[in-house]
Design an enzyme around this catalytic site. Structure first.
Site, PDB file in Angstrom:
ATOM      1  N   LYS A  35       0.826  -1.216   0.000  1.00 37.95           N
ATOM      2  CA  LYS A  35       0.000   0.000   0.000  1.00 37.95           C
ATOM      3  C   LYS A  35       0.858   1.264   0.000  1.00 37.95           C
ATOM      4  CE  LYS A  35      -2.208  -0.872   3.863  1.00 37.95           C
ATOM      5  NZ  LYS A  35      -1.646  -2.175   4.284  1.00 37.95           N
TER       6      LYS A  35
ATOM      7  N   ARG B 270      -9.313   1.368   8.945  1.00 35.06           N
ATOM      8  CA  ARG B 270      -8.946  -0.018   9.262  1.00 35.06           C
ATOM      9  C   ARG B 270     -10.061  -0.740  10.008  1.00 35.06           C
ATOM     10  NH1 ARG B 270      -3.034   0.871   9.196  1.00 35.06           N
ATOM     11  NH2 ARG B 270      -1.937  -1.102   9.362  1.00 35.06           N
TER      12      ARG B 270
ATOM     13  N   ARG C 215      11.368  -6.523   4.825  1.00 40.25           N
ATOM     14  CA  ARG C 215      11.135  -5.076   4.709  1.00 40.25           C
ATOM     15  C   ARG C 215      12.118  -4.307   5.600  1.00 40.25           C
ATOM     16  NH1 ARG C 215       5.242  -2.492   5.294  1.00 40.25           N
ATOM     17  NH2 ARG C 215       5.268  -3.221   7.451  1.00 40.25           N
TER      18      ARG C 215
ATOM     19  N   ARG D 136      -0.719  -8.935  13.483  1.00 41.94           N
ATOM     20  CA  ARG D 136      -1.252  -7.890  12.599  1.00 41.94           C
ATOM     21  C   ARG D 136      -2.127  -8.497  11.500  1.00 41.94           C
ATOM     22  NH1 ARG D 136       3.947  -5.474  10.732  1.00 41.94           N
ATOM     23  NH2 ARG D 136       2.718  -4.063   9.446  1.00 41.94           N
TER      24      ARG D 136
HETATM   25  P1  AMP Z   1       1.022   0.662   9.102  1.00 33.19           P
HETATM   26  O1  AMP Z   1       2.260   1.445   8.882  1.00 33.19           O
HETATM   27  O2  AMP Z   1      -0.141   1.154   8.275  1.00 33.19           O
HETATM   28  O3  AMP Z   1       1.211  -0.824   8.964  1.00 33.19           O
HETATM   29  O4  AMP Z   1       0.588   0.934  10.622  1.00 33.19           O
HETATM   30  C1  AMP Z   1       1.410   0.527  11.705  1.00 33.19           C
HETATM   31  C2  AMP Z   1       0.595   0.452  12.988  1.00 33.19           C
HETATM   32  O5  AMP Z   1       0.044   1.744  13.292  1.00 33.19           O
HETATM   33  C3  AMP Z   1      -0.608  -0.475  12.942  1.00 33.19           C
HETATM   34  O6  AMP Z   1      -0.258  -1.820  13.189  1.00 33.19           O
HETATM   35  C4  AMP Z   1      -1.483   0.113  14.039  1.00 33.19           C
HETATM   36  O7  AMP Z   1      -0.995  -0.210  15.329  1.00 33.19           O
HETATM   37  C5  AMP Z   1      -1.259   1.622  13.850  1.00 33.19           C
HETATM   38  N1  AMP Z   1      -2.236   2.200  12.879  1.00 33.19           N
HETATM   39  C6  AMP Z   1      -1.979   2.741  11.661  1.00 33.19           C
HETATM   40  N2  AMP Z   1      -3.109   3.142  11.049  1.00 33.19           N
HETATM   41  C7  AMP Z   1      -4.122   2.854  11.908  1.00 33.19           C
HETATM   42  C8  AMP Z   1      -5.534   2.996  11.865  1.00 33.19           C
HETATM   43  N3  AMP Z   1      -6.155   3.521  10.794  1.00 33.19           N
HETATM   44  N4  AMP Z   1      -6.248   2.574  12.938  1.00 33.19           N
HETATM   45  C9  AMP Z   1      -5.655   2.051  14.009  1.00 33.19           C
HETATM   46  N5  AMP Z   1      -4.343   1.862  14.123  1.00 33.19           N
HETATM   47  C10 AMP Z   1      -3.567   2.245  13.081  1.00 33.19           C
END
Ligand code: AMP
Length: 216
Positions: free
Chosen positions: A14, A87, A126, A170
């Site tokens: 993404k 999310r 990654r 996750r």
């Molecule tokens: P990402 O970089 O998008 O994988 O986000 C890393 C972490 O940030 C996730 O595993 C969540 O703990 C938190 N996070 C990011 N976006 C959201 C969201 N929209 N709602 C809740 N937690 C989020």
């Protein structure tokens, strides 16, 4: 101008694809994960709240996330690409209300489809730049110099939530809380599904084609 959401499991690409589409269209990428990681690094109030959830691979509470996104989207009249938000169903419903208030609507929701085995393989390889947030993959998109950021020269790191145990958590959270959004947006006629497996530029081309954008 475009207003698009990228949906898909962690490691689906993404962030990488949102960056490419942002360059192509001039829209601003809004990555909630990046916003939270920066808050954690700066030790702000938000960062202190978010840190524990992120370490465990859990989601930060909906009301906090919605507040952040509402503030951010207000400043982006020229379009946006949302990466990592919404999310949960309440986040998606809250986003609908925010967009209504702003008098704008979504053009599409791009769902990147990638099988689980591929995700675990990608996330384990990654690496990210802790300074400029550029993302690399040691298998498919390595930096020019070993584990050093091409853009700013900073040594790359593994994201703390890319450890195998947290990756599994996750993925569970994604299946339980985020995957239902595919049906939500399909019901609104906004969903476009794109095969996320393959070379980065090939996936980027598929996304542009699915959105009806011409490739350069
Ligand atoms: P990402 O970089 O998008 O994988 O986000 C890393 C972490 O940030 C996730 O595993 C969540 O703990 C938190 N996070 C990011 N976006 C959201 C969201 N929209 N709602 C809740 N937690 C989020």
């Amino acid at each position: 101008m475009i207003r698009v959401i990228f949906l898909g499991p962690p490691g689906a690409g993404k962030g990488t694809q949102a960056d490419i589409l942002a360059r192509h269209t001039g829209a601003t990428k809004v990555a909630t994960g990046d916003i939270l990681r920066e808050a954690v690094a700066r030790r702000t109030e938000l960062g202190k709240i978010a840190e524990g959830y992120m370490k465990r691979g859990e989601l930060v509470p909906d009301d906090i996330m919605l507040g952040i996104v509402e503030e951010t989207l207000k400043e982006l009249p020229d379009g946006f690409i949302l990466d990592g938000f919404p999310r949960t169903l309440p986040q998606a419903q809250g986003l609908d209300q925010v967009l209504e208030k702003l008098g704008v609507h979504l053009d599409a929701v791009v769902s990147l489809v990638v099988p689980d085995e591929e995700i675990v393989r990608r996330l384990s390889a990654r690496r990210v730049c802790p300074k400029c947030q550029a993302t690399y993959n040691l298998l498919t998109q390595p930096p020019k110099e070993d584990e050093i950021c091409d853009q700013c020269g900073t040594p790359l790191v593994r994201r703390p939530d890319d450890e195998p145990q947290t990756i599994r958590r996750r993925l569970e959270v994604y299946r339980a809380q985020t995957e239902p959004l595919i049906g939500y947006y399909r019901g609104k006629g906004l969903l476009v599904e794109v095969d996320g497996v393959g070379p980065t530029d090939e996936v980027a081309r598929r996304i542009r084609a699915a959105l009806g954008l011409r490739s350069r």
